[in-house]
Design a protein around this motif. Structure first.
Motif, PDB file in Angstrom:
ATOM      1  N   ASN A   1       4.251   6.324  -4.757  1.00 29.17           N
ATOM      2  CA  ASN A   1       4.446   6.571  -6.181  1.00 29.17           C
ATOM      3  C   ASN A   1       3.375   7.484  -6.732  1.00 29.17           C
ATOM      4  O   ASN A   1       3.649   8.330  -7.587  1.00 29.17           O
ATOM      5  N   ARG A   2       2.168   7.318  -6.229  1.00 32.10           N
ATOM      6  CA  ARG A   2       1.088   8.188  -6.690  1.00 32.10           C
ATOM      7  C   ARG A   2       1.403   9.628  -6.293  1.00 32.10           C
ATOM      8  O   ARG A   2       1.202  10.559  -7.060  1.00 32.10           O
ATOM      9  N   ALA A   3       1.918   9.823  -5.098  1.00 32.07           N
ATOM     10  CA  ALA A   3       2.261  11.169  -4.636  1.00 32.07           C
ATOM     11  C   ALA A   3       3.405  11.744  -5.443  1.00 32.07           C
ATOM     12  O   ALA A   3       3.442  12.950  -5.732  1.00 32.07           O
ATOM     13  N   ARG A   4       4.335  10.885  -5.832  1.00 30.94           N
ATOM     14  CA  ARG A   4       5.492  11.378  -6.585  1.00 30.94           C
ATOM     15  C   ARG A   4       5.115  11.800  -7.987  1.00 30.94           C
ATOM     16  O   ARG A   4       5.736  12.678  -8.566  1.00 30.94           O
ATOM     17  N   GLY A   5       4.115  11.185  -8.558  1.00 29.00           N
ATOM     18  CA  GLY A   5       3.696  11.548  -9.904  1.00 29.00           C
ATOM     19  C   GLY A   5       4.649  10.984 -10.943  1.00 29.00           C
ATOM     20  O   GLY A   5       4.397   9.951 -11.540  1.00 29.00           O
ATOM     21  N   THR A   6       5.758  11.675 -11.132  1.00 27.36           N
ATOM     22  CA  THR A   6       6.791  11.144 -12.020  1.00 27.36           C
ATOM     23  C   THR A   6       7.943  10.668 -11.144  1.00 27.36           C
ATOM     24  O   THR A   6       7.836  10.681  -9.934  1.00 27.36           O
TER      25      THR A   6
ATOM     26  N   CYS B   1       2.172   1.991  -3.445  1.00 26.83           N
ATOM     27  CA  CYS B   1       1.195   2.666  -4.310  1.00 26.83           C
ATOM     28  C   CYS B   1       1.030   4.127  -3.917  1.00 26.83           C
ATOM     29  O   CYS B   1       1.064   5.022  -4.774  1.00 26.83           O
ATOM     30  N   LEU B   2       0.866   4.367  -2.638  1.00 29.86           N
ATOM     31  CA  LEU B   2       0.631   5.734  -2.167  1.00 29.86           C
ATOM     32  C   LEU B   2       1.803   6.647  -2.508  1.00 29.86           C
ATOM     33  O   LEU B   2       1.617   7.759  -3.009  1.00 29.86           O
TER      34      LEU B   2
ATOM     35  N   ASP C   1       0.835  -1.203   0.000  1.00 29.08           N
ATOM     36  CA  ASP C   1       0.000   0.000   0.000  1.00 29.08           C
ATOM     37  C   ASP C   1       0.866   1.248   0.000  1.00 29.08           C
ATOM     38  O   ASP C   1       0.569   2.219  -0.693  1.00 29.08           O
TER      39      ASP C   1
ATOM     40  N   LEU D   1       9.038   7.711 -10.517  1.00 33.81           N
ATOM     41  CA  LEU D   1       8.533   6.634  -9.679  1.00 33.81           C
ATOM     42  C   LEU D   1       9.689   5.780  -9.166  1.00 33.81           C
ATOM     43  O   LEU D   1      10.719   5.670  -9.817  1.00 33.81           O
TER      44      LEU D   1
END
Lengths: 436, 179
Positions: free
Chosen positions: A296-301, A293-294, A290, A303
């Motif tokens: 990487n989603r926050a990082r945007g690019t 996912c969280l 989890d 990853l």
């Protein structure tokens, strides 16, 4: 003195070559020699080279003599060599042509010879080479042949001008489309072949690069273990080298000894900061997947890979951060807030397990998940850990998997009928009798 | 209080985890201890000498809470008794278990004491009298499994404390004690 290993070309009164039907001039190069690889054949010296859509013409303007090589006979054109030597010499383009047994340049000859185009004047060999390739690709001499054949078949004696005009635009009718397709395939094929040649060149370079990187890596490895009195500057450049290696995808060799490559250190701290808020919301524990996912989603690019995440988490041991990575026996990995220690969780589980309902029917992982405010999979891990500590015991039945407060500890084997007062067993017993 | 026949069941018999073989070592040890005790007490009070593992032995399930011991659990508890000498497998398939709330030697001692206390040495008793006679009424010997009794008597015979006589029929088999 011209040899005659090239067929002659008629010239006009003003010395221009007589073109074939549909032949178009493409490129003119002054001061060109044509040499044959055959030493017995004398070269053509310092003439005008005319590249047309159909032929390679060489014209000696002084003597008004012209010679041609049909492009149809060209097997291969070699790109101009790029070397130190070639910088100071006249550019040369070698063209392989097929020859008949008696040495004439013909299409589909049995063997081949190489003609060298030597550019004595101020010429750009690359531009000429490109033009030559284009012309060879387009194979316009074939279009002329087909058109002529069509003419003779239909029995119409068209005036040459009309035929030439028509041939200049071969894209008419279905045959025109087909022809265009054919040309496209052939040009694609040729460019692919060239690309692969480039790729081979690239691959061999890449191999060199990898070897170099390996050497560097080994050097770093040996020097890091040997030297203990390295000054700051050296360390700095070493650090840089490690970062470069890492960015090329090579793991730093000193990761295990030191605190890890700078990249992972920075990532580790960033992660610790990031994960604080989600941890609070999730009740002090989140599964590693989890977090992946969280984050990487926050990082945007930019990853991060799962491996990077794991590295970053394992580095937490070396820093003073309020979070920790924890691996359960089942293999499930979670990030846990250090503040929310196990004891606190167990206390909550114990109190949950001693509620009247739980005393009678026990608690399931989903019950625990609801109460603790965490995911059921994590709740199960907690329950299992509590069981292993002797806090809970399990009940397996067709109804499912449930946990009860561990009353076995309350039993006195010498008197199994006795229930201690003021113990959980007593509470349980009362709860039972209440429900009947 | 719940009962099985005239046997008083402990409250823990209604605790569902009681019927699940516990994986955690300490918890299981406790569980095994309790079950051993329970099994022996029950068999002793009901004069049950043989337990069939696959049969509906009443102690193995509790219909009130809808739980029953798995085959594995039954084997574990009985094996624990066997290792203490409080039970024996009667077949190699482990389907029948002989319950020995008194170990064989303890049975032997019990019989000798009984004989001494009742002044029965020098006399001859039939096996049947020992099992169901008035003298043994109310003692452990009453209702003892015949096969078990014979085994114990043979044990005593080997020690020279008894002599077994074969009668005209099984009912007449007898024993004489020399204490």
């Amino acid at each position: 003195m011209a040899a005659n290993w090239l067929p002659p070309v008629s010239l006009t009164a003003s010395g221009r070559p007589v073109f074939l039907p549909g032949e178009v001039e493409r490129c003119l190069l002054p001061a060109v020699d044509l040499e044959s690889e055959n030493p017995g054949l004398a070269p053509f010296r310092s003439g005008l080279l005319v590249l047309t859509s159909h032929r390679l013409l060489w014209i000696d303007e002084q003597s008004a003599a012209g010679f041609a090589a049909p492009l149809a006979a060209v097997v291969h054109a070699y790109p101009p060599k790029k070397s130190i030597r070639s910088m100071f010499a006249s550019p040369r383009i070698r063209v392989q042509v097929s020859v008949s047994p008696d040495g004439r340049i013909v299409e589909d000859g049995v063997r081949s010879e190489v003609i060298t185009v030597v550019m004595r004047g101020k010429n750009d060999p690359d531009a000429f080479y490109c033009r030559l390739l284009e012309v060879l690709r387009s194979r316009q001499w074939e279009a002329a042949v087909v058109a002529e054949k069509r003419n003779t078949d239909s029995g119409i004696a068209e005036p040459p001008m009309a035929a030439a005009a028509r041939v200049r635009m071969p894209v008419v009718g279905v045959s025109g489309i087909l022809r265009k397709e054919q040309e496209l395939w052939e040009s694609t094929d040729k460019s692919l072949q060239e690309a692969f040649q480039d790729l081979n060149a690239l691959m061999s370079k890449a191999k060199d690069m990898v070897q170099l990187a390996e050497k560097m890596r080994l050097k770093l490895l040996s020097s890091s273990s040997a030297s203990s009195n390295a000054d700051d500057e050296e360390m700095g450049s070493k650090q840089e080298m490690q970062d470069w290696l890492l960015s090329v995808g090579i793991v730093s060799p000193v990761t295990k000894e030191s605190a890890g490559a700078l990249y992972h250190q920075q990532l580790s701290r960033e992660l610790a900061d990031f994960v604080k808020l989600p941890l609070e919301r999730a009740g002090g524990m989140i599964a590693l997947v989890d977090v992946y996912c969280l984050f990487n989603r926050a990082r945007g690019t930019a990853l991060i890979s799962p491996d990077d995440l794991l590295q970053a988490c394992t580095l937490w041991e070396k820093f003073d951060v309020p979070v920790m990575l924890r691996k359960f026996d089942s293999g499930v990995m979670v990030i846990q807030s250090k503040a929310r220690r196990d004891e606190e969780v167990f206390a909550r589980i114990a109190s949950l397990a001693q509620k009247p309902d739980a005393l009678r029917t026990g608690i399931s992982p989903s019950d625990a998940a609801l109460t603790l405010g965490i995911a059921p999979a994590l709740a199960k891990e907690h329950l299992l850990t509590a069981e292993s500590k002797g806090l809970l015991c399990r009940d397996v039945s067709p109804d499912g998997f449930r946990f009860f407060i561990n009353l076995f500890t309350e039993i006195d084997p010498s008197d199994i009928y006795m229930i201690k007062n003021n113990g959980p067993a007593h509470v349980w017993s009362s709860a039972l009798s209440l429900s009947g | 209080m719940q009962r099985l026949g005239n046997f008083k069941l402990p409250q823990f018999f209604n605790f569902p985890p009681f019927f699940t073989l516990q994986p955690v070592k300490e918890t299981r040890e406790k569980q095994v201890q309790v079950w051993k005790q329970l099994l022996l007490d029950y068999c002793r009070s009901q004069k049950i000498f043989v337990i069939g593992l696959e049969e509906d032995f009443p102690l193995f399930s509790n219909p009130v809470i809808e739980r029953s011991l798995s085959h594995e659990a039954r084997e574990v508890f009985l094996s624990a008794l066997i290792s203490e000498g409080h039970a024996e497998w009667m077949d190699k398939d482990h389907r029948k278990c002989l319950m020995l709330w008194l170990r064989l030697q303890e049975w032997a001692d019990y019989i000798l004491n009984f004989v001494k206390d009742n002044g029965l040495q020098d006399g001859v008793m039939t096996i049947e009298e020992m099992r169901s006679g008035t003298e043994t009424h109310g003692t452990e010997l009453a209702g003892i499994d015949r096969g078990l009794l014979l085994r114990v008597l043979r044990l005593l015979e080997q020690k020279g404390k008894a002599t077994i006589f074969k009668g005209t029929s099984a009912d007449d088999d007898g024993v004489k004690f020399s204490v």
